[in-house]
Each structure stands twice: as structure tokens, then as C-alpha cells.
Scaffold this motif. Sequence first.
Motif, PDB file in Angstrom:
ATOM      1  N   ILE A  39      52.813  36.737  46.405  1.00 45.78           N
ATOM      2  CA  ILE A  39      52.529  35.419  45.816  1.00 45.78           C
ATOM      3  C   ILE A  39      52.980  34.373  46.832  1.00 45.78           C
ATOM      4  O   ILE A  39      53.969  34.586  47.525  1.00 45.78           O
ATOM      5  CB  ILE A  39      53.293  35.253  44.496  1.00 45.78           C
ATOM      6  N   TRP A  49      48.794  33.697  43.334  1.00 42.29           N
ATOM      7  CA  TRP A  49      48.806  35.145  43.508  1.00 42.29           C
ATOM      8  C   TRP A  49      47.853  35.510  44.646  1.00 42.29           C
ATOM      9  O   TRP A  49      46.732  35.006  44.723  1.00 42.29           O
ATOM     10  CB  TRP A  49      48.376  35.809  42.212  1.00 42.29           C
ATOM     11  N   TYR A  60      44.392  45.144  44.351  1.00 42.19           N
ATOM     12  CA  TYR A  60      43.698  44.052  43.698  1.00 42.19           C
ATOM     13  C   TYR A  60      44.000  42.808  44.526  1.00 42.19           C
ATOM     14  O   TYR A  60      45.166  42.497  44.761  1.00 42.19           O
ATOM     15  CB  TYR A  60      44.202  43.846  42.262  1.00 42.19           C
ATOM     16  N   LYS A  62      43.087  38.538  45.351  1.00 36.71           N
ATOM     17  CA  LYS A  62      42.453  37.317  44.869  1.00 36.71           C
ATOM     18  C   LYS A  62      41.077  37.196  45.540  1.00 36.71           C
ATOM     19  O   LYS A  62      40.975  37.291  46.772  1.00 36.71           O
ATOM     20  CB  LYS A  62      43.310  36.095  45.197  1.00 36.71           C
ATOM     21  N   PRO A 107      48.511  47.483  36.632  1.00 39.42           N
ATOM     22  CA  PRO A 107      48.991  46.238  37.256  1.00 39.42           C
ATOM     23  C   PRO A 107      49.090  45.049  36.319  1.00 39.42           C
ATOM     24  O   PRO A 107      49.590  43.998  36.716  1.00 39.42           O
ATOM     25  CB  PRO A 107      47.934  45.979  38.327  1.00 39.42           C
ATOM     26  N   TRP A 108      48.621  45.180  35.073  1.00 36.08           N
ATOM     27  CA  TRP A 108      48.498  44.024  34.193  1.00 36.08           C
ATOM     28  C   TRP A 108      49.783  43.769  33.423  1.00 36.08           C
ATOM     29  O   TRP A 108      49.923  44.091  32.237  1.00 36.08           O
ATOM     30  CB  TRP A 108      47.299  44.213  33.261  1.00 36.08           C
ATOM     31  N   ASN A 109      50.736  43.197  34.149  1.00 38.10           N
ATOM     32  CA  ASN A 109      52.000  42.828  33.536  1.00 38.10           C
ATOM     33  C   ASN A 109      52.604  41.708  34.365  1.00 38.10           C
ATOM     34  O   ASN A 109      52.089  41.363  35.438  1.00 38.10           O
ATOM     35  CB  ASN A 109      52.946  44.036  33.470  1.00 38.10           C
TER      36      ASN A 109
ATOM     37  N   TYR B  91      48.046  37.344  33.251  1.00 40.92           N
ATOM     38  CA  TYR B  91      47.956  38.518  34.113  1.00 40.92           C
ATOM     39  C   TYR B  91      46.803  39.442  33.731  1.00 40.92           C
ATOM     40  O   TYR B  91      46.852  40.646  33.978  1.00 40.92           O
ATOM     41  CB  TYR B  91      49.283  39.267  34.207  1.00 40.92           C
ATOM     42  N   ASN B  92      45.755  38.860  33.152  1.00 43.00           N
ATOM     43  CA  ASN B  92      44.473  39.581  33.091  1.00 43.00           C
ATOM     44  C   ASN B  92      43.863  39.640  34.490  1.00 43.00           C
ATOM     45  O   ASN B  92      43.331  40.660  34.907  1.00 43.00           O
ATOM     46  CB  ASN B  92      43.499  38.871  32.155  1.00 43.00           C
ATOM     47  N   TRP B  94      45.535  37.345  36.973  1.00 42.23           N
ATOM     48  CA  TRP B  94      46.619  36.795  37.784  1.00 42.23           C
ATOM     49  C   TRP B  94      46.361  35.391  38.334  1.00 42.23           C
ATOM     50  O   TRP B  94      46.044  35.205  39.535  1.00 42.23           O
ATOM     51  CB  TRP B  94      46.956  37.724  38.955  1.00 42.23           C
ATOM     52  N   PHE B  96      48.104  31.224  37.939  1.00 37.42           N
ATOM     53  CA  PHE B  96      49.209  30.422  37.445  1.00 37.42           C
ATOM     54  C   PHE B  96      48.720  29.035  37.032  1.00 37.42           C
ATOM     55  O   PHE B  96      47.736  28.517  37.576  1.00 37.42           O
ATOM     56  CB  PHE B  96      50.263  30.221  38.543  1.00 37.42           C
TER      57      PHE B  96
END
Lengths: 124, 104
Positions: A39, A49, A60, A62, A107-109, B91-92, B94, B96
Motif C-alpha cells: 500500500i 492499495w 492481485y 490494482k 485475500p478478502w480481509n 476489501y472486495n 481493495w 480506501f
Amino acid sequence: QLQLQESGPGLVKPSETLSLTCTVSNVFISSINYYWAWIRQPPGKGLEWIGSISNSGSTYYKPSLKSRVTMSVATSKNQFSLKLSSVIAADTAVYYCASVESPLGLPWNAFNSWGQGTMVTVSS
Amino acid sequence: EIVMTQSPATLSVSPGERATLSCRASQSVSSNLAWYQQKPGQAPRLLIYGASTRATGIPARFSGSGSGTEFTLTISSLQSEDFAVYYCQQYNSWSFGQGTKLEI
């Protein structure tokens, strides 16, 4: 307690590749219960991110950065890394590495632990 | 890309008072929403995940609520150490929010 520490050059020239490493302590990076993330935060601005990677190398990124980003894991060193190519001044930021603890190995957390951050300036 | 919008940008509150921060998602993120606190020169700290679950060690005066597209972080009885910038994050995929600065 999981700890993360970023390292790498603080100054990168435009058009070159930014390379950072995150060293993980007190948790095996090979654990299936974690994802690992990068990040960034430009000076005085918000959080962005960049990407996430699993212990097995599933990534994954961006979408807007995908063409320039490569993340990898070095299990033997308990490290993961970020490479961002063709950098421009807008890539100047504090770069954080972070962990995603996920018992299901997904990864979804949320980002539950963060490194202290490292400032990278893009300038000639 | 899911756009997260926080309001207000700055919130001025006195110690001991209650603060309510809002976060809106451009499309539903279910309960995949986290809140972070960031103080100057420090990394963000996770406060809330799953929209309403406090992270380890976070005081009970911090609470989160909401689902879908509308979320709220409430800080009851503000302490001096609570004045900081707060970010929401979905965080589906990601992203902010731009942050809310909580100032005295």
C-alpha cells in the motif's frame, strides 16, 4: 506478534524500477493463513492499495498499476517484494507492506498488521 | 473500481464528546469494510473489520456499523489520543476512502 519491515532505496530516477522488500518476523510467510500486500501514500494524501500476493504466488494487482507492478515471495528469506517499473514523479510516496490474516487462505480481509513504511522519492 | 467516499473531510469535536464518521461505497461491498486510524508519521492501525468487529486491543469506545453501501464509525467519549485521520476501506476489491481528519 507479526512484524513487518520495509527496505529499499529511498531515491529512484524517473523511468527506472522501484524495488522494495518486506521482511516478515514471527510468522512464516509460507503460511496459508496469510496474504501479503503493498500500500502506498503520497505525501499529504490518502492510501492506495497496490497489490496482494499469497504464499504460493497468487497475485492481485490494482488494475491501473497492473502493467507496471510485479510482486513475489521469497519463502527461504521470509520476505516478499514489490517492483514498480517506469516510475514517474507521481509514484513518490511512503510505501507500506501489510498482512492480511485469513484463516480460509483468501485475500478478502482487512490489513491487520503494517510495517512502519519507507519513503521513496522519484527524482533525477 | 469501487469508490469510497468519506464525510466529513474534517470533523471538529471536543474531548469527551461523541464523533460519528461516515463512509459510502459506490456499490455494495456487503460487510467487507474496515476502518483504520492513522496518526502523523505513523502507519495506519486497523480498528474495525467486517464493518463492526473490533480488532485486537481496540477499545470499546470504537464501534462500527452498516452494510452494503453505507457505513459509520462511532467514537464515544473522545480521548486525546483519538485525534487522528480515519480511513475506511472496502476489501472486495481493495480501495480506501480519502480520509476524515478528526481534530480538536
